[in-house]
Design an enzyme around this catalytic site. Structure first.
Site, short mmCIF file in Angstrom:
data_model
loop_
_atom_site.label_atom_id
_atom_site.label_comp_id
_atom_site.label_asym_id
_atom_site.label_seq_id
_atom_site.Cartn_x
_atom_site.Cartn_y
_atom_site.Cartn_z
N GLN A 1 122.94 136.09 57.55
CA GLN A 1 124.05 136.09 56.59
C GLN A 1 124.04 134.88 55.66
O GLN A 1 124.76 134.88 54.67
CB GLN A 1 125.38 136.09 57.37
CG GLN A 1 125.52 137.18 58.40
CD GLN A 1 125.87 138.52 57.79
OE1 GLN A 1 126.38 138.60 56.68
NE2 GLN A 1 125.59 139.58 58.51
N HIS A 2 123.27 133.84 55.98
CA HIS A 2 123.40 132.57 55.27
C HIS A 2 122.11 132.26 54.52
O HIS A 2 121.34 131.39 54.90
CB HIS A 2 123.71 131.44 56.27
CG HIS A 2 124.83 131.76 57.21
ND1 HIS A 2 124.93 131.24 58.48
CD2 HIS A 2 125.92 132.57 57.04
CE1 HIS A 2 126.01 131.72 59.06
NE2 HIS A 2 126.62 132.52 58.21
N ILE A 3 121.90 132.97 53.43
CA ILE A 3 120.65 132.89 52.68
C ILE A 3 120.54 131.53 52.01
O ILE A 3 121.38 131.17 51.18
CB ILE A 3 120.58 134.01 51.62
CG1 ILE A 3 120.85 135.37 52.27
CG2 ILE A 3 119.22 134.01 50.93
CD1 ILE A 3 121.31 136.44 51.29
#
Length: 547
Positions: A467-469
């Site tokens: 979720q945390h690109i």
């Protein structure tokens, strides 16, 4: 080609980071146009879509992809938008719509810890940032005040001023974790962009437990709130504008961007300064798509680093039954964590991590498990009540180091608009895997302290949480090894800036949104210095990019 639009500042992407940068620039008198590939969503319709959906565990369900601006969807099946080149899959989730992916985020709004920006100097791994934690502190504060961040002071991230709000009310289950794990593990309230009291015209959290995919009462700050704030400051937003090319002039300055409307009519927008804020996958995709004779490898890519150093926060977990009824599902979905393992000398050997407690209702998961086990009738009801009351979960949030082989490239496959899809090349190295192994001892100790039974560890070598690109357009002082400088300006194009978590050189252990917002506010100030503010005083010596 239709008639042209123009603005002082053209922002590509309407997520929380791009929108708040746009707001700051509009407040300083610049004309600002935000281009968003996806449609504009209506809060009430999103809430209704989730309420009426029979599948409550699919957080993307209320956010279907539009044909002209697809985004990755994996349930009930992979829509094939984000191509996977391996060796390890990277099924990232994000939303292409006005407001961006924070439509369905958990609102975790963490700061780095100071040593996160110096891991090369201190531990001999990764890279150092081109700025210090102390330089970020005032921008973190401004970001927290804009979002309305509630938090506790004992998270390991120092600050000069208090949080805008005290922590959100502690759920019973988290209170019991805190009481029973002390003193072995200090459990603290998560730092969140969620109101613990009325703030900025929005109400306090009332504990709906549907933070993802949508807070029904607007207590949680979303990207659409940032968009509305930008519009209130004078920025204009154009949805359904699928940017497919950035143009440069003979001197290497950005002159215009081209976009498709849903009917594939072509449009052109000119400007003085351009901000790329699409996200850590769509932004490098666009830079690579904009290759020219002068820049055959794509814009801002003389270093060859565009798309490289893809990072995230993979996680493994433990599910077990506590020896008392905790009934997860009252209050926010992710309210508390353990932060004492975010930094230490061990970082020279393995990744740091946070330990995060789930507070998502277990009724659906337990129901599915019982059905698979063939339990029915009176025993089903008995087991459902017991397991849903006792089942708990703890996960780690692991750091991934920058690796140039982890990257986003252009796929040979194209979407419905004829634009190449993004392709992920990803692996999880031994540094991160060693930390996952080390954390198993913490999992076991936590279970022991909670009287745990029925321990179920996630499968060895299998990681969740994409979720945390982070990191695909990293900042740095050396144009040969980075894409942008410490203010987000691309080394190759003096009027092209990048805002987003993609500029972060390392990922650390925290959800990256707040750092992305803080950096974007700093970038906006560098573009157009404000007067009579703390930021203006700090950076008044920098030349503005706008007249």
């Amino acid at each position: 080609m239709s008639g042209q639009l123009s603005a002082d500042v053209v922002v590509i992407g309407s997520g929380i980071i791009g929108a708040l940068a746009a707001r700051r620039l509009a407040q300083q008198g610049a004309s600002v146009l935000i281009l968003e590939a996806g449609p504009r969503l209506e809060r009430a319709r999103v809430v209704a879509a989730f309420r009426n959906s029979p599948i409550k565990g699919n957080w993307m369900a209320p956010y279907p992809a539009s044909p002209w601006a697809p985004h990755p969807i994996y349930v009930p099946q992979d829509n094939g938008y984000l191509k996977q080149a391996g060796p390890y899959p990277y099924p990232a989730e994000y939303i292409r719509a006005v407001g961006g992916t924070t439509w369905h985020w958990a609102a975790q709004a963490w700061r780095l810890v100071p040593n996160d920006v110096r891991i090369k100097s201190l531990y001999g791994v990764g890279v150092d940032w081109p700025l210090s934690y102390e330089e970020l502190d005032p921008w973190y504060q401004e970001a927290e005040e804009l979002l309305g961040v509630a938090g506790a002071d004992n998270t390991g991230s120092p600050r000069q001023h208090p949080f805008p709000m005290e922590p959100v009310a502690e759920p019973w289950s988290m209170r019991r974790f805190r009481e029973r794990l002390a003193p072995a593990y200090p459990v603290v309230a998560n730092t969140v962009a969620r109101n613990s009291r009325g703030y900025d015209g929005r109400p306090a959290c009332v504990g709906n437990n549907s933070c993802q995919p949508i807070c029904p009462v607007n207590a949680q700050y979303l990207g659409i709130n940032a968009v509305e704030a930008a519009e209130a400051a004078g920025a204009k937003v154009m949805p359904n504008a699928v940017v497919y090319r950035i143009e440069h002039d003979a001197k290497g300055r950005i002159a215009a961007v081209r976009y498709y409307a849903p009917d594939k009519s072509e449009h052109r927008v000119t400007g003085t300064t351009f901000i790329l804020a699409a996200n850590g996958i769509e932004s490098p995709k666009l830079l690579l798509l904009s290759a020219s004779d002068t820049y055959p490898n794509g814009l801002a890519n003389s270093s060859g680093m565009v798309g490289r150093h893809l990072m995230d926060h993979p996680s493994t977990s433990l599910t077990f039954y506590a020896d008392e009824e905790l009934w997860l599902g009252r209050g926010p979905q992710s309210p508390s964590s353990i932060n004492t393992l975010r930094d230490g000398a061990f970082r020279s050997q393995h990744a740091p991590y946070r330990l995060d407690f789930t507070n998502i209702s277990q009724v659906l998961n337990v129901t599915n498990d019982l059905i698979k086990e063939g339990v029915y009738g009176a025993e089903f009801e008995k087991q459902l009540r017991w397991r849903a009351a006792h089942q708990v979960n703890v996960k780690n949030v692991l750091e991934v180091l920058p690796n140039p082989d982890n990257r986003i490239t252009l796929s040979a496959e194209k979407d419905a608009m004829g634009i190449p899809k993004p392709e992920a090349h990803y692996a999880i190295d031994d540094y991160t895997r060693r930390a996952a192994e080390v954390s198993k001892a913490d999992f076991a100790r936590i279970a022991e302290l909670m009287g745990g039974t029925g321990l179920r560890y996630s499968a060895d070598g299998q990681f969740a949480n994409n979720q945390h690109i982070t990191g695909t357009m990293s900042m740095g002082n050396d144009p040969k090894t980075s894409v942008v400088d410490g203010f987000g300006r691309t080394h190759d194009h003096e009027n092209l800036f990048v805002c987003g978590t993609g500029v972060m050189p390392t990922a650390a252990t925290m959800n990256s949104t707040l750092t992305g917002v803080a950096l974007a506010l700093r970038t906006a100030e560098h573009i157009l210095p404000a007067k009579n503010t703390h930021a203006g005083a700090m950076h008044s010596g920098h030349e503005a990019s706008l007249a």
